[in-house]
Enzyme design. Structure first.
Site, PDB file in Angstrom:
ATOM      1  N   THR A 117       0.643  -1.198  -0.039  1.00 14.39           N
ATOM      2  CA  THR A 117       0.090   0.023   0.036  1.00 14.39           C
ATOM      3  C   THR A 117       0.694   1.410  -0.064  1.00 14.39           C
ATOM      4  O   THR A 117       1.780   1.329   0.479  1.00 14.39           O
ATOM      5  CB  THR A 117      -0.925  -0.071   1.190  1.00 14.39           C
ATOM      6  OG1 THR A 117      -1.545   1.163   1.419  1.00 14.39           O
ATOM      7  CG2 THR A 117       0.030  -0.105   2.460  1.00 14.39           C
ATOM      8  N   TYR A 141      -1.628   0.270   9.884  1.00 12.16           N
ATOM      9  CA  TYR A 141      -1.776  -0.372   8.565  1.00 12.16           C
ATOM     10  C   TYR A 141      -0.633  -0.363   7.938  1.00 12.16           C
ATOM     11  O   TYR A 141      -0.212  -1.479   7.333  1.00 12.16           O
ATOM     12  CB  TYR A 141      -2.972   0.140   8.017  1.00 12.16           C
ATOM     13  CG  TYR A 141      -3.308  -0.393   6.591  1.00 12.16           C
ATOM     14  CD1 TYR A 141      -3.666  -1.623   6.324  1.00 12.16           C
ATOM     15  CD2 TYR A 141      -3.327   0.638   5.606  1.00 12.16           C
ATOM     16  CE1 TYR A 141      -3.728  -2.308   5.104  1.00 12.16           C
ATOM     17  CE2 TYR A 141      -3.694   0.168   4.361  1.00 12.16           C
ATOM     18  CZ  TYR A 141      -3.857  -1.272   4.030  1.00 12.16           C
ATOM     19  OH  TYR A 141      -3.748  -1.600   2.689  1.00 12.16           O
TER      20      TYR A 141
END
Ligand code: UDP
Length: 327
Positions: A117, A141
């Site tokens: 990501t 995350y």
């Protein structure tokens, strides 16, 4: 048939990847714990329910299907939740991926495609991010995904497990044929929440922060169509099959849109007003995440063809009005 183990194949991106894999002549074997995915979305190959943290079950799946590669989508992926409950992210994403990598090595599976990501980059003063940009995640995350990237590099050196890492920017849109789509419960992402607000399924969309250092004060993101994104995965798989070595690729379009721009565009596409309220910033959000994607285009011959903002919203809107899954 050539089996590809697809973790998270019952989820939004994973289910689109399974469709693309099948179209490319592979058999996608979905491994999913259904914590956020939907069995109904598994339409293109076998389904095996299981958790990444269950090593015995993983070993059993590798033995049964002998996959030639893994596509690893299964993960917790909400920035806000990761700030409130980081332990979930380290356990599920990092420890779970460690299990998966170890099972792959033990089974002699050498090719690994990983969903990473842009959140691994963190906030970087309005730069366009390329694959060489520093990775300083500002939420758990992103930190969990960066840790898995590190693990993959170590596993390549030690065990020759080859990887293609894709760092996604913001994924949007749906399969234009409507076979699979985006359906989260609860929903946390901008575009589906906005479409809910347009349809009156929620009172309003809350804009998370209007005081960012951007032209209109709202966060800027780079949106990429899920069909273009999974197409890059097919190219990535072929890259590994052709023995081209491990590589990292950003997947975005290089165009940044603010939250307000996405709202305005959605109002125009749907021809309906978007009820909005302004709220505080969401902890963990970066000001601007925009991709330099020239590497994927140059080296993988990847061409995003559905990733205009209009097309993504139009596809999402069509699915949104008719598509959903049930447990
Ligand atoms: N966002 C927002 N309201 C919402 C959900 C998201 O303003 O209800 C903003 C969020 O702060 C971010 C952008 O929309 O700037 C995209 O957020 P999303 O959760 O869709 O994806 P993320 O960037 O977290 O991967």
């Amino acid at each position: 048939m050539t089996n590809i183990l697809v973790t998270g194949g019952a989820g939004y991106i994973g289910s689109h990847a399974c469709k693309a894999l099948k179209a490319a002549g592979y058999t996608p074997v979905t491994y999913d714990n259904l914590s956020t995915g939907w069995q109904e979305a598994v339409k293109f190959g076998p389904f095996e329910q299981g958790d990444l943290t269950d090593r015995a079950r993983l070993d059993q799946i590798f033995a049964a299907y002998q996959p030639v590669a893994v596509m690893h989508f299964a993960a917790l992926s909400q920035v806000g939740e990761s700030m409130r409950e980081p332990g979930l992210y380290w356990h599920n994403n990092v420890a779970g991926s460690l299990n998966l990598l170890q099972a792959a090595v033990q089974a002699g599976c050498k090719n690994f495609v990983f969903s990473s990501t842009c959140a691994t980059y963190g906030d970087q003063d309005n730069v366009i991010l390329d694959e060489t940009s520093a990775q300083h995640p500002i939420n758990a995350y992103g930190a969990s995904k960066r840790a898995i990237e590190d693990m993959l590099r170590d596993f390549e050196v030690a065990y020759d497990l080859r990887h293609v890492i894709f760092r996604y920017f913001n994924v949007a849109g749906c399969d234009p044929a409507g076979e699979v789509g985006e359906f989260h419960q609860p929903e946390t992402h901008l575009i589906p929440l906005m479409l809910d607000a347009i349809e009156g399924k929620r009172d309003a969309l809350t804009i998370f922060g209007t005081d960012y250092d951007t032209p209109d004060g709202t966060c800027i993101r780079d949106y990429v169509h899920v069909c273009d994104l999974v197409d890059a995965h097919i190219h990535g798989l072929k890259w590994l099959e052709d023995d081209k070595g491990s590589r990292v690729f950003n997947l975005g379009t290089g165009a940044g849109f603010s939250v307000r721009e996405v709202i305005d565009q959605s109002a125009a596409i749907t021809n309906r007003p978007v009820p909005v309220v302004e709220g505080p910033r969401r902890p963990g959000d970066c000001t601007k995440l925009v991709s330099g994607s020239t590497r994927a285009e140059a080296e993988l011959a990847w061409r995003p063809v559905r990733s205009s903002l209009d097309q993504m919203i139009a596809d999402a809107w069509r699915w949104h009005q008719t598509g959903h899954y049930e447990k």
